[in-house]
Design a protein around this motif. Sequence first.
Motif, PDB file in Angstrom:
ATOM      1  N   CYS A  44      -2.405   3.613  -3.192  1.00 17.91           N
ATOM      2  CA  CYS A  44      -2.403   2.656  -4.882  1.00 17.91           C
ATOM      3  C   CYS A  44      -1.980   1.882  -3.758  1.00 17.91           C
ATOM      4  CB  CYS A  44      -1.142   3.008  -4.994  1.00 17.91           C
ATOM      5  SG  CYS A  44      -1.812   4.274  -6.593  1.00 17.91           S
ATOM      6  N   THR A  45      -3.549   0.072  -3.801  1.00 17.52           N
ATOM      7  CA  THR A  45      -2.522  -0.841  -3.633  1.00 17.52           C
ATOM      8  C   THR A  45      -2.686  -1.905  -4.246  1.00 17.52           C
ATOM      9  OG1 THR A  45      -4.565  -0.610  -1.392  1.00 17.52           O
ATOM     10  CG2 THR A  45      -3.753  -2.807  -1.495  1.00 17.52           C
ATOM     11  N   VAL A  46      -1.393  -3.024  -4.091  1.00 14.65           N
ATOM     12  CA  VAL A  46      -0.615  -3.556  -4.792  1.00 14.65           C
ATOM     13  C   VAL A  46      -0.903  -5.246  -4.344  1.00 14.65           C
ATOM     14  CG1 VAL A  46       0.773  -4.592  -6.702  1.00 14.65           C
ATOM     15  CG2 VAL A  46       0.596  -2.058  -5.574  1.00 14.65           C
ATOM     16  N   LEU A  47      -1.692  -5.508  -5.130  1.00 14.64           N
ATOM     17  CA  LEU A  47      -2.188  -7.510  -4.774  1.00 14.64           C
ATOM     18  C   LEU A  47      -1.142  -8.540  -5.579  1.00 14.64           C
ATOM     19  CD1 LEU A  47      -5.957  -6.651  -3.998  1.00 14.64           C
ATOM     20  CD2 LEU A  47      -4.507  -6.735  -2.751  1.00 14.64           C
ATOM     21  N   PHE A  48      -1.055  -9.476  -5.208  1.00 11.45           N
ATOM     22  CA  PHE A  48      -0.175 -10.433  -5.569  1.00 11.45           C
ATOM     23  C   PHE A  48      -1.122 -11.771  -5.677  1.00 11.45           C
ATOM     24  CE2 PHE A  48       2.612  -7.261  -3.680  1.00 11.45           C
ATOM     25  CZ  PHE A  48       3.652  -6.763  -4.890  1.00 11.45           C
ATOM     26  N   THR A  49      -0.231 -12.453  -6.696  1.00 10.72           N
ATOM     27  CA  THR A  49      -0.883 -13.872  -6.671  1.00 10.72           C
ATOM     28  C   THR A  49       0.645 -14.616  -6.057  1.00 10.72           C
ATOM     29  OG1 THR A  49       0.132 -13.635  -8.764  1.00 10.72           O
ATOM     30  CG2 THR A  49      -1.681 -14.466  -8.693  1.00 10.72           C
ATOM     31  N   VAL A  50      -0.128 -15.453  -4.674  1.00  9.37           N
ATOM     32  CA  VAL A  50       1.214 -15.728  -3.813  1.00  9.37           C
ATOM     33  C   VAL A  50       1.143 -17.048  -3.554  1.00  9.37           C
ATOM     34  CG1 VAL A  50       1.089 -13.548  -2.355  1.00  9.37           C
ATOM     35  CG2 VAL A  50      -0.619 -15.630  -1.909  1.00  9.37           C
ATOM     36  N   VAL A  77       0.509  -0.788   0.052  1.00  4.66           N
ATOM     37  CA  VAL A  77      -0.108  -0.563   0.036  1.00  4.66           C
ATOM     38  C   VAL A  77       0.874   1.351  -0.233  1.00  4.66           C
ATOM     39  CG1 VAL A  77      -1.736   1.150   1.395  1.00  4.66           C
ATOM     40  CG2 VAL A  77      -1.901  -1.348   0.882  1.00  4.66           C
ATOM     41  N   TYR A  78       0.877   2.036  -1.068  1.00  2.66           N
ATOM     42  CA  TYR A  78       0.763   3.590  -1.154  1.00  2.66           C
ATOM     43  C   TYR A  78      -0.035   4.710  -0.494  1.00  2.66           C
ATOM     44  CZ  TYR A  78       5.254   1.096  -3.422  1.00  2.66           C
ATOM     45  OH  TYR A  78       6.195   0.381  -3.576  1.00  2.66           O
ATOM     46  N   ILE A  88       4.307   6.086  -8.154  1.00  6.61           N
ATOM     47  CA  ILE A  88       4.888   7.065  -8.885  1.00  6.61           C
ATOM     48  C   ILE A  88       3.123   7.227  -8.899  1.00  6.61           C
ATOM     49  CG2 ILE A  88       4.265   8.020 -11.726  1.00  6.61           C
ATOM     50  CD1 ILE A  88       6.862   5.654 -11.716  1.00  6.61           C
ATOM     51  N   LEU A  89       2.229   7.025  -8.811  1.00 10.13           N
ATOM     52  CA  LEU A  89       0.964   7.376  -8.561  1.00 10.13           C
ATOM     53  C   LEU A  89       0.532   8.150  -7.280  1.00 10.13           C
ATOM     54  CD1 LEU A  89      -0.818   5.209 -10.765  1.00 10.13           C
ATOM     55  CD2 LEU A  89      -0.430   7.019 -11.720  1.00 10.13           C
ATOM     56  N   ALA A  90       1.139   7.239  -6.565  1.00  6.76           N
ATOM     57  CA  ALA A  90       0.892   7.964  -5.106  1.00  6.76           C
ATOM     58  C   ALA A  90       1.627   9.311  -4.367  1.00  6.76           C
ATOM     59  CB  ALA A  90       1.379   7.191  -4.051  1.00  6.76           C
ATOM     60  N   TYR A  91       2.635   8.886  -5.142  1.00  6.13           N
ATOM     61  CA  TYR A  91       3.906  10.045  -4.738  1.00  6.13           C
ATOM     62  C   TYR A  91       4.021  11.511  -5.392  1.00  6.13           C
ATOM     63  CZ  TYR A  91       6.153   6.684  -1.576  1.00  6.13           C
ATOM     64  OH  TYR A  91       6.620   5.455  -0.842  1.00  6.13           O
ATOM     65  N   HIS A  92       3.740  11.508  -6.650  1.00  2.17           N
ATOM     66  CA  HIS A  92       3.495  12.214  -7.509  1.00  2.17           C
ATOM     67  C   HIS A  92       1.850  12.973  -8.051  1.00  2.17           C
ATOM     68  CE1 HIS A  92       7.670  12.233  -8.390  1.00  2.17           C
ATOM     69  NE2 HIS A  92       7.550  11.117  -8.499  1.00  2.17           N
ATOM     70  N   TYR A  93       0.898  12.199  -7.687  1.00  2.00           N
ATOM     71  CA  TYR A  93      -0.247  12.209  -8.060  1.00  2.00           C
ATOM     72  C   TYR A  93      -1.040  11.905  -6.716  1.00  2.00           C
ATOM     73  CZ  TYR A  93       1.589  12.479 -12.545  1.00  2.00           C
ATOM     74  OH  TYR A  93       2.170  13.066 -13.828  1.00  2.00           O
ATOM     75  N   GLY A  94      -0.957  11.205  -5.342  1.00  2.95           N
ATOM     76  CA  GLY A  94      -1.754  11.718  -4.353  1.00  2.95           C
ATOM     77  C   GLY A  94      -2.103  10.012  -3.590  1.00  2.95           C
ATOM     78  N   PHE A  95      -3.207   9.481  -5.786  1.00 11.08           N
ATOM     79  CA  PHE A  95      -3.398   8.512  -5.034  1.00 11.08           C
ATOM     80  C   PHE A  95      -3.167   7.679  -3.806  1.00 11.08           C
ATOM     81  CE2 PHE A  95      -4.184   9.709 -10.046  1.00 11.08           C
ATOM     82  CZ  PHE A  95      -5.450   9.935  -9.876  1.00 11.08           C
ATOM     83  N   SER A 124       6.778  -4.621 -12.590  1.00  6.70           N
ATOM     84  CA  SER A 124       6.146  -2.880 -12.865  1.00  6.70           C
ATOM     85  C   SER A 124       4.556  -1.856 -12.500  1.00  6.70           C
ATOM     86  CB  SER A 124       5.189  -3.436 -14.517  1.00  6.70           C
ATOM     87  OG  SER A 124       4.357  -4.331 -14.592  1.00  6.70           O
ATOM     88  N   LEU A 125       4.361  -2.703 -11.319  1.00  7.17           N
ATOM     89  CA  LEU A 125       3.314  -3.052 -10.542  1.00  7.17           C
ATOM     90  C   LEU A 125       3.667  -1.583  -9.932  1.00  7.17           C
ATOM     91  CD1 LEU A 125      -0.298  -5.131 -11.802  1.00  7.17           C
ATOM     92  CD2 LEU A 125       0.555  -3.146 -12.941  1.00  7.17           C
ATOM     93  N   PRO A 126       4.039  -2.318  -8.732  1.00  9.00           N
ATOM     94  CA  PRO A 126       4.445  -1.788  -7.679  1.00  9.00           C
ATOM     95  C   PRO A 126       4.939  -0.432  -7.869  1.00  9.00           C
ATOM     96  CG  PRO A 126       5.171  -3.964  -7.206  1.00  9.00           C
ATOM     97  CD  PRO A 126       4.978  -3.896  -8.390  1.00  9.00           C
TER      98      PRO A 126
END
Length: 238
Positions: free
Chosen positions: A50-56, A7-8, A41-48, A34-36
């Motif tokens: 962002c949650t990244v989920l992975f297959t584990v 989470v960012y 970028i989208l969190a730090y520069h644009y304020g969103f 690539s997704l993280p």
Amino acid sequence: LIAGPLVYEGERGPGRGKHLVFLSGDHEYRSEESLPALARILAYHYGFKCTVLFTVDPVSGDIAPGSSNMPGLETLETADLMVVFLRFQAFPAEQMKHFVAYLERGGPVVGLRTATHAFNEIPADTPYAKYNTRYEGADYPFGFGHQVLGQTWVGHYGTNHQQSTRLETLPAGLTHPIFRGVKDAWVQSGGYVGKPVDSEVLALAQPLQGMSPDSPPDPNKPPMPAAWTRSYTYGHQG
């Protein structure tokens, strides 16, 4: 790598207050890297947020691109956008129900590369079999890729590791907000056959005869649609 969710938290920018959820689960294009990077970028520069989920791996908890196990999909309940980079997944029903619920409410979707064939081999005796890319039922032909993104898996267009691909922006893309600031795009891989239905094509993929941006176009492979936008209606048939 231990799974997460990752989470960012964005602090300031036009995306403040919006939640983007990224699904990483392909077998060969390194979406777990690539997704993280994109989310950060989208969190730090644009304020969103962002949650990244992975297959584990269900035993070790390590990231496993080939595993059809993605904990945390309930996060989609608060998502304002879902970014899909999955390939041939067969999530269990208790996970898949959250993905389907997001589509049922008409949530916006960004599909990357293998998202056209995101699901495969979901058991036929489950309510989610129709999301398989090879589903042949008249109620949802060719599954999630065709019904939501406009195209299922067709085939490669250009040879990976031998041909790179240049993205050629069309006039529609030059004025479209999705392509704002995008120019001179080039990737070190081949593309896919592009035959999207009911879509506005924004850019074409031109396979090149080489692995550098200035390689000449492949004369036997004219440009194919590579980026498009469309609207979907949940439950649409066709």
